[in-house]
Enzyme design. Structure first.
Site, short mmCIF file in Angstrom:
data_model
loop_
_atom_site.label_atom_id
_atom_site.label_comp_id
_atom_site.label_asym_id
_atom_site.label_seq_id
_atom_site.Cartn_x
_atom_site.Cartn_y
_atom_site.Cartn_z
N LYS A 195 39.09 35.06 52.90
CA LYS A 195 37.85 35.41 52.19
C LYS A 195 36.71 34.56 52.72
O LYS A 195 36.87 33.36 52.95
CB LYS A 195 38.07 35.16 50.69
CG LYS A 195 36.93 35.61 49.79
CD LYS A 195 37.29 35.34 48.33
CE LYS A 195 36.23 35.80 47.38
NZ LYS A 195 36.57 35.51 45.97
N SER A 199 36.20 39.47 42.87
CA SER A 199 35.32 39.37 44.02
C SER A 199 36.05 39.37 45.37
O SER A 199 35.41 39.60 46.39
CB SER A 199 34.47 38.11 43.92
OG SER A 199 35.30 36.96 44.02
N SER A 251 39.29 37.01 40.20
CA SER A 251 38.88 37.52 41.52
C SER A 251 39.98 37.67 42.55
O SER A 251 39.74 38.23 43.63
CB SER A 251 37.77 36.64 42.09
OG SER A 251 36.56 36.92 41.44
#
Lengths: 101, 486
Positions: free
Chosen positions: B79, B154, B178
């Site tokens: 990420k 997210s 997330s």
């Protein structure tokens, strides 16, 4: 909780943010809705309940985690400045802060 | 079976037996990544040359297959909020559009030490603030099971990349769900470790008392192996906890009979989709069929979790994000004549609407006269929520719930109403407030072919038991998957 446009402007100043006039009104309405939702917390009595910050180690709520103070090398200056929008002479350049009178 | 469709552990076996090389595997993954990326848009940056060089390096290492390199030659994605030395890390924000970290996050370093090959950095909601990845300043990531729907957030890029076989596994971060919610939306497995289990050093901070890095894998076994690689104490993170790391992947097989699983009556919230509810009820019956005991219990403060979370997280964010001022890194507004103008113009142009909204909420909650009423109150409610879980874990070993109240929703469906988006996190945020470990495992597909996740939560530092029950569930459920839409 009623929120005025002046409130929004004041918080924006504290947060170093700027908004267009129409953004402020849209923001004010959203803000009011979100904050009223937050106020459901007032239904709960909370006197005498300790706050939690580190959820796993309760002692960390009051104390710090120290390590031995061994000197170690840090990043070289050129690597630190490599991401700066305006580096100069080993420093971060910014607009002038103090005016000459 | 095509190479990109292998699980991480299957690929590892093939590498070990020298049926394939790391370079071959890397080429196959990169080809797949490029093939579907125009439709999925999971990545903010991909570096094929770096990945292939690294794979060649691994191939040339004689020792690669020993225990010290458990991920040797495995292509992974990270990420874009986790620092990678010499590789742009944007946090999905315009304000860090050109930030190249001069160091690796501890989690990145550990993956590299384990022999992993990093293929790309994945898309995310700006600064990890969001539940759909629509808040990225760069692109909309699409759900590989239905391209008109969100991948969750997210860590939506990481979830979509693993589901679409663009990487064999990924790292995400979880502040309020997330990792787990995108794992549920993308039909993959995602684990949020106990707070303090994985170092946050080099993770760009959103809400420091809630953030945790964790793995997203194609199945539970892959997820266990990834957690094993990144977990552990780190002197660079004062909140990381000094406890030995179990060999999670050795814990999977084993009896779950007699284990107690709790389901809280507070989980039947308004807005719980009937298909999700039915899927979770079936999952509970399956757990019973496996020999687990399912008990109803109460977590009475659950209805207050969202309100507490959306004070604590923005308050911490408003403080953490004060560092983006156009001085040391990232974007600087060109037109600021004074220092103060430069600050506020940089921040107003560099941050997106959701980040600004949260900075504003946080600033308000911390401002003079409101601190006690909002922030302190929320931290006290946090204690009550944590206590609910401690009480529940006196009676049960695990707590089961849906991961999200609905299947993946349509792109654009919730962007106009921030509060509606916040309410998607109803099952995940209490776990972050309490700091517990929690995993999302696929438990069903809707008739339209959309994945649904089951969330299982365990006691502090009992990730190995959590992985064991999740693995047993995965085996017993033996889910039939519809075809991907990529």
């Amino acid at each position: 909780m009623k929120i005025s446009c002046q409130d929004v402007e004041k918080i924006a100043r504290l947060a170093n943010l700027r908004f267009e006039e129409q953004e402020i009104e849209a923001f004010r309405a959203q803000f009011e809705k979100i904050l009223s939702y937050m106020e459901t917390l007032n239904e709960l009595p909370s006197e005498g309940i300790p706050p939690t910050s580190h959820p796993v180690l309760p002692s960390r709520n009051e104390s710090n985690a120290f390590r031995e103070d061994d000197p170690k090398s840090s990043l070289p200056q050129d690597e630190v400045l490599a991401n700066a929008p305006r580096p100069g002479k080993g420093h971060f350049r910014v607009p002038k802060v103090i005016e000459k009178e | 079976m095509k190479l990109h469709e292998l699980t991480l552990c299957q690929a590892r076996e093939k590498l070990r037996r020298k049926e394939i090389s790391a370079v071959e595997l890397c080429r196959a993954i990169l080809a797949r990544l490029e093939e579907v990326e125009p439709r999925v848009q999971a990545f903010l940056s991909v570096d094929p040359d770096r990945a292939l060089r690294r794979a060649a390096e691994i191939d040339s290492e004689e020792v690669a297959w020993k225990d010290g390199r458990p991920l040797a030659g495995i292509p992974l994605a990270i990420k874009d909020v986790i620092c990678t030395r010499g590789w742009r890390t944007t946090c999905g924000s315009k304000i860090l559009y050109n930030f190249v970290p001069p160091y690796d996050a501890t989690a990145t370093r550990k993956l590299l030490e384990a022999g992993a090959v990093l293929v790309g950095k994945t898309n995310m909601d700006e600064f990890a603030m969001g539940s759909s990845t629509e808040n990225s300043a760069y692109q909309i990531t699409r759900n590989p099971w239905d391209l008109d729907r969100v991948p969750g957030g997210s860590s939506g890029g990481s979830g979509a990349a693993v589901a679409a076989h663009q990487a064999l596994g990924a790292l995400g971060t979880d502040t309020g769900g997330s990792i787990r919610q995108p794992a549920a939306f993308c039909g993959v497995v995602g684990l949020k470790p106990t707070y303090g289990r994985v170092s946050r050093y080099g993770l760009v901070a959103f809400a420091s008392s809630l953030d945790q890095i964790g793995p997203i894998g194609k199945d539970v076994r892959d997820t266990a192996l990834l957690l094993e690689a990144i977990a552990g104490f780190d002197p660079q993170d004062s909140t990381s906890v000094n406890r030995p790391v179990p060999r999670y992947s050795q814990w999977l097989e084993g009896d779950v009979r007699g284990m107690k699983v709790g389901f809280a009556r507070e989980f039947f919230v308004e807005g719980l989709d009937p298909e999700v509810r039915a899927a979770v009820e079936r999952a509970l019956r399956l757990l019973e069929g496996m020999g687990c005991e399912v008990l109803e219990l109460s977590l009475p403060h659950t209805p207050y979790a969202i309100a507490a979370y959306y004070i604590v997280a923005p308050a911490e964010a408003s403080s953490n994000l004060a560092r983006y001022d156009g001085v040391k890194y990232g974007y600087r507004a060109p037109e600021g004549a004074t220092l103060s103008d430069m600050y506020s113009l940089t921040r107003s142009q560099g941050f997106g609407p959701e980040v600004k909204r949260r900075i504003m909420i946080g600033t308000y909650a911390l401002s003079a006269g409101y601190y006690d009423a909002y922030y302190l109150k929320a931290l006290k409610v946090r204690t009550l929520i944590k206590q609910d879980y401690l009480d529940a874990f006196q009676r049960v070993d695990f707590i089961a719930s849906p991961t999200a109240p609905t299947p993946p929703f349509k792109i654009g469906e919730k962007t106009e109403d921030p509060l509606a988006m916040y309410l998607c996190d109803v099952y995940t945020v209490p776990i972050n407030l309490a700091g517990l470990p929690s995993i999302s495992v696929p438990c069903a597909f809707t008739p339209e072919g959309l994945p649904i996740g089951l969330q299982l939560t365990g006691r502090y530092f009992e990730e190995e038991r959590l992985l064991r029950i999740a693995y047993a569930f995965e085996q017993a459920a033996n889910l039939q998957r519809p075809p991907l839409k990529v």
